[in-house]
Design a protein around this motif. Structure first.
Motif, short mmCIF file in Angstrom:
data_model
loop_
_atom_site.label_atom_id
_atom_site.label_comp_id
_atom_site.label_asym_id
_atom_site.label_seq_id
_atom_site.Cartn_x
_atom_site.Cartn_y
_atom_site.Cartn_z
N GLY A 28 4.58 -10.92 97.81
CA GLY A 28 3.16 -11.27 97.83
C GLY A 28 2.46 -10.90 99.12
N MET A 29 3.19 -10.26 100.06
CA MET A 29 2.58 -9.88 101.33
C MET A 29 1.72 -8.63 101.19
SD MET A 29 5.81 -10.58 103.89
CE MET A 29 4.93 -9.95 105.33
N ALA A 30 1.83 -7.93 100.06
CA ALA A 30 1.00 -6.76 99.78
C ALA A 30 0.92 -6.60 98.28
CB ALA A 30 1.60 -5.51 100.42
N ASP A 31 -0.10 -5.91 97.80
CA ASP A 31 -0.18 -5.63 96.37
C ASP A 31 -0.15 -4.13 96.07
OD1 ASP A 31 -2.73 -4.87 97.14
OD2 ASP A 31 -3.71 -6.59 96.19
N LYS A 32 -0.14 -3.31 97.14
CA LYS A 32 -0.03 -1.87 96.98
C LYS A 32 0.81 -1.30 98.12
CE LYS A 32 -4.51 -1.13 96.88
NZ LYS A 32 -5.84 -0.49 96.74
N PHE A 33 1.69 -0.35 97.80
CA PHE A 33 2.52 0.27 98.84
C PHE A 33 2.75 1.73 98.51
CE2 PHE A 33 5.14 -0.61 102.52
CZ PHE A 33 4.73 -1.88 102.91
N ASN A 60 -6.76 6.85 106.83
CA ASN A 60 -7.58 5.76 107.36
C ASN A 60 -7.09 4.41 106.86
OD1 ASN A 60 -9.52 7.43 108.78
ND2 ASN A 60 -10.34 7.99 106.78
N ASN A 61 -5.77 4.23 106.94
CA ASN A 61 -5.15 3.04 106.38
C ASN A 61 -5.11 1.90 107.38
OD1 ASN A 61 -3.63 1.70 104.22
ND2 ASN A 61 -1.98 1.71 105.72
N ASP A 62 -5.29 0.69 106.85
CA ASP A 62 -5.32 -0.50 107.71
C ASP A 62 -4.16 -1.45 107.41
OD1 ASP A 62 -6.52 -1.91 109.78
OD2 ASP A 62 -7.61 -3.22 108.40
N GLY A 63 -3.16 -0.99 106.68
CA GLY A 63 -2.02 -1.84 106.36
C GLY A 63 -0.83 -1.53 107.24
N PRO A 64 0.32 -2.16 106.97
CA PRO A 64 1.53 -1.88 107.76
C PRO A 64 2.04 -0.47 107.48
CG PRO A 64 2.08 -3.23 105.87
CD PRO A 64 0.58 -3.13 105.89
N ASP A 65 2.50 0.23 108.52
CA ASP A 65 3.12 1.54 108.29
C ASP A 65 4.49 1.56 108.95
OD1 ASP A 65 2.67 3.18 111.06
OD2 ASP A 65 0.88 2.02 110.61
N ILE A 66 5.49 1.97 108.16
CA ILE A 66 6.89 1.86 108.55
C ILE A 66 7.57 3.21 108.34
CG2 ILE A 66 9.08 0.67 108.08
CD1 ILE A 66 7.27 -1.47 106.60
N SER A 67 8.37 3.62 109.32
CA SER A 67 9.22 4.81 109.17
C SER A 67 10.67 4.38 109.31
CB SER A 67 8.89 5.85 110.24
OG SER A 67 7.57 6.32 110.16
N HIS A 68 11.57 5.08 108.62
CA HIS A 68 12.98 4.77 108.79
C HIS A 68 13.81 5.99 108.42
CE1 HIS A 68 12.91 3.46 104.35
NE2 HIS A 68 13.68 4.53 104.40
N SER A 69 15.10 5.92 108.74
CA SER A 69 16.04 6.97 108.36
C SER A 69 17.31 6.33 107.84
CB SER A 69 16.37 7.87 109.56
OG SER A 69 17.33 8.84 109.20
N ILE A 70 17.61 6.58 106.57
CA ILE A 70 18.86 6.11 105.97
C ILE A 70 19.47 7.30 105.24
CG2 ILE A 70 19.95 4.25 104.65
CD1 ILE A 70 17.43 2.63 104.94
N ALA A 122 1.64 15.40 100.68
CA ALA A 122 2.12 14.70 99.49
C ALA A 122 1.44 13.34 99.34
CB ALA A 122 3.63 14.53 99.55
N SER A 123 1.20 12.66 100.45
CA SER A 123 0.56 11.34 100.41
C SER A 123 -0.87 11.44 99.91
CB SER A 123 0.60 10.69 101.79
OG SER A 123 1.93 10.46 102.20
N ARG A 124 -1.59 12.46 100.36
CA ARG A 124 -2.97 12.65 99.88
C ARG A 124 -2.98 12.78 98.36
NH1 ARG A 124 -5.83 17.18 103.84
NH2 ARG A 124 -6.00 15.90 105.73
N LYS A 125 -2.05 13.51 97.82
CA LYS A 125 -2.01 13.74 96.37
C LYS A 125 -1.68 12.45 95.61
CE LYS A 125 -0.75 18.60 96.77
NZ LYS A 125 -2.00 19.09 96.16
N ALA A 126 -0.71 11.70 96.12
CA ALA A 126 -0.32 10.46 95.45
C ALA A 126 -1.46 9.45 95.45
CB ALA A 126 0.91 9.87 96.12
N VAL A 127 -2.09 9.26 96.61
CA VAL A 127 -3.17 8.29 96.75
C VAL A 127 -4.38 8.69 95.91
CG1 VAL A 127 -4.84 7.36 98.41
CG2 VAL A 127 -2.41 7.42 98.99
N TRP A 145 -6.63 5.13 95.12
CA TRP A 145 -6.73 4.21 96.25
C TRP A 145 -7.74 4.77 97.27
CZ3 TRP A 145 -0.91 3.00 97.68
CH2 TRP A 145 -0.30 2.35 96.60
N ASN A 146 -8.77 4.03 97.56
CA ASN A 146 -9.76 4.52 98.53
C ASN A 146 -10.24 3.45 99.50
OD1 ASN A 146 -11.43 2.99 96.85
ND2 ASN A 146 -12.12 4.78 95.71
N ASP A 147 -9.57 2.27 99.49
CA ASP A 147 -10.02 1.21 100.38
C ASP A 147 -9.23 1.14 101.68
OD1 ASP A 147 -7.62 0.25 99.48
OD2 ASP A 147 -8.40 -1.62 98.66
N GLY A 148 -8.16 1.95 101.80
CA GLY A 148 -7.38 1.98 103.04
C GLY A 148 -6.60 0.72 103.31
#
Length: 384
Positions: free
Chosen positions: A173-178, A144-154, A80-85, A90-93
């Motif tokens: 302002g800590m990121a411009d894409k998520f 090939n992402n170089d940003g923060p990656d977070i997992s959670h369960s709610i 699903a992530s491949r399709k969204a990106v 988005w191709n700069d990682g």
């Protein structure tokens, strides 16, 4: 909202397929995609991935030697992530990732625990492939992402909490894409047995085993589905916006017991009002309800909507009658439905329920609700 936030990409794998055109076509079909299938030693109504999507997941599994031991929940998230990106371009990682799951690596947990009970030992990869954090981490690796990656369960509001967190990062302002969303692969014997033990699983054997938002049903009718859905969020004006996030809301109820919710769903009242944040309720044309198919869950949410909107009720719908409850990914699959209705300017209703409200000439704003065990409610307002 301090900054404008656009949804610029959506990707999903679900019982409806994995392409926007086929998904929209499926929504136009009044048939439920829930089927009676053997899971373990019993037959349950469930909503499994479409056959062609399942095949593509297996192809993904064997496309990389590192992927063959991953849980389906991780592979669904990658697909699903491949399709969204790709849709967002988005191709700069360099973007943030927040992907959650209610149950996590359910299939592998059950497999490894069964092996442990039988042999007293377990496989080398049992721990790394069942930690909840491996969902976002593997997606980051795959992209090939170089940003923060977070997992959670709610629990069942996991995906919309991921959206909330993405919005918070963008507003700060800590990121411009998520990249945000949820993934779930819960069609396993132990998971289904848990819901059956709670007496909330459907016993209906007709064309619509899940009676989500049927307020006259006499028994619970929750049905499980599987799938994943992701959204790409960006700040600022964007000509490629699929929809705009106009408001977000969240609230938590005081628990009376482990799975309680008040008769008027006070958590939803608070989250919906927060998402509106001064916007006239008459501007909301449609609400995609959480509506899990349980008697109390459906009625309490409807009561909350009445409290917030009064005599200006929007059109109400849900997709759980069609694809079941996909737990942690359900909120983002509801966002997908909302975006499709905004794009196509067509309301998707529930075939076994009449909507007393006239269909709006234009769908301008759609509110999406989700809530999970613990009373963790989230509401998100989207606009065209």
């Amino acid at each position: 909202m301090k900054n404008k936030i656009a949804i610029t990409g959506l990707g999903s794998v679900s019982p409806l397929g994995d392409h926007p055109n086929s998904i929209w076509e499926a929504y136009g079909n009044p048939e439920s995609y829930i089927r009676f299938l053997s899971v373990g030693d019993a037959v349950f109504p469930v909503a499994a991935l479409a056959a062609d999507v399942k095949q593509s997941i297996e192809s993904l599994r064997f496309s990389d030697v590192k992927y063959k031991n991953l849980d389906d929940s991780v592979l669904y998230a990658i697909a699903a992530s491949r399709k969204a990106v790709a849709q967002a371009g988005w191709n700069d990682g360099r973007f943030g990732i927040n992907i959650g799951s209610s149950r996590g690596a359910t299939q592998l947990f059950e497999k490894y625990h069964r092996e442990f009970l039988e042999t007293g030992s377990t496989a080398t990869l049992a721990s790394p492939t069942t930690t909840l954090g491996n969902i976002a981490s593997w997606v980051a690796n795959d992209l090939n992402n170089d940003g923060p990656d977070i997992s959670h369960s709610i629990t069942c509001s996991t995906a919309l909490h991921a959206l909330l967190n993405g919005v918070a990062w963008l507003q700060s302002g800590m990121a411009d894409k998520f990249l945000v969303g949820g993934s779930e692969a819960p069609l396993t014997p132990f998971t289904l047995a848990q819901l059956k033990a709670m007496k909330i699983y459907s016993t209906f054997e007709d064309s619509y085993p899940c009676k989500a938002f049927d307020l006259d049903k006499k028994s619970n009718s929750m049905v499980l589905g599987e799938g994943a859905a992701m959204a790409c969020l960006e700040t600022g004006e964007n000509v490629n916006a699929l929809a705009w996030i106009e408001g977000i809301g969240y609230a938590t109820e005081m628990l009376q017991h482990n799975v309680s919710i008040s008769a008027d769903a006070e958590c939803f009242q608070k989250s919906m009002r927060m998402a509106l944040n001064g916007i006239d309720p008459t501007e909301v044309d449609t609400i995609v309800l959480h509506a899990p198919g349980t008697i109390k869950g459906d009625v309490s949410e409807y009561n909350a909507v009445e409290k917030v909107f009064g005599n200006h009720m929007p059109m109400l719908t849900t997709n759980k009658w069609k694809i079941g409850h996909t737990f942690g990914s359900s909120g983002m699959l509801s966002v997908e439905l909302a975006v499709l209705m905004l794009q196509h300017q067509q309301f998707i209703g529930i075939p076994f329920r009449d909507n007393p409200v006239s269909k709006p000439a234009t769908i301008r704003k759609v509110l999406i609700n989700a809530v999970g065990f613990g009373g963790n409610a989230v509401s998100v307002l989207l606009s065209k």
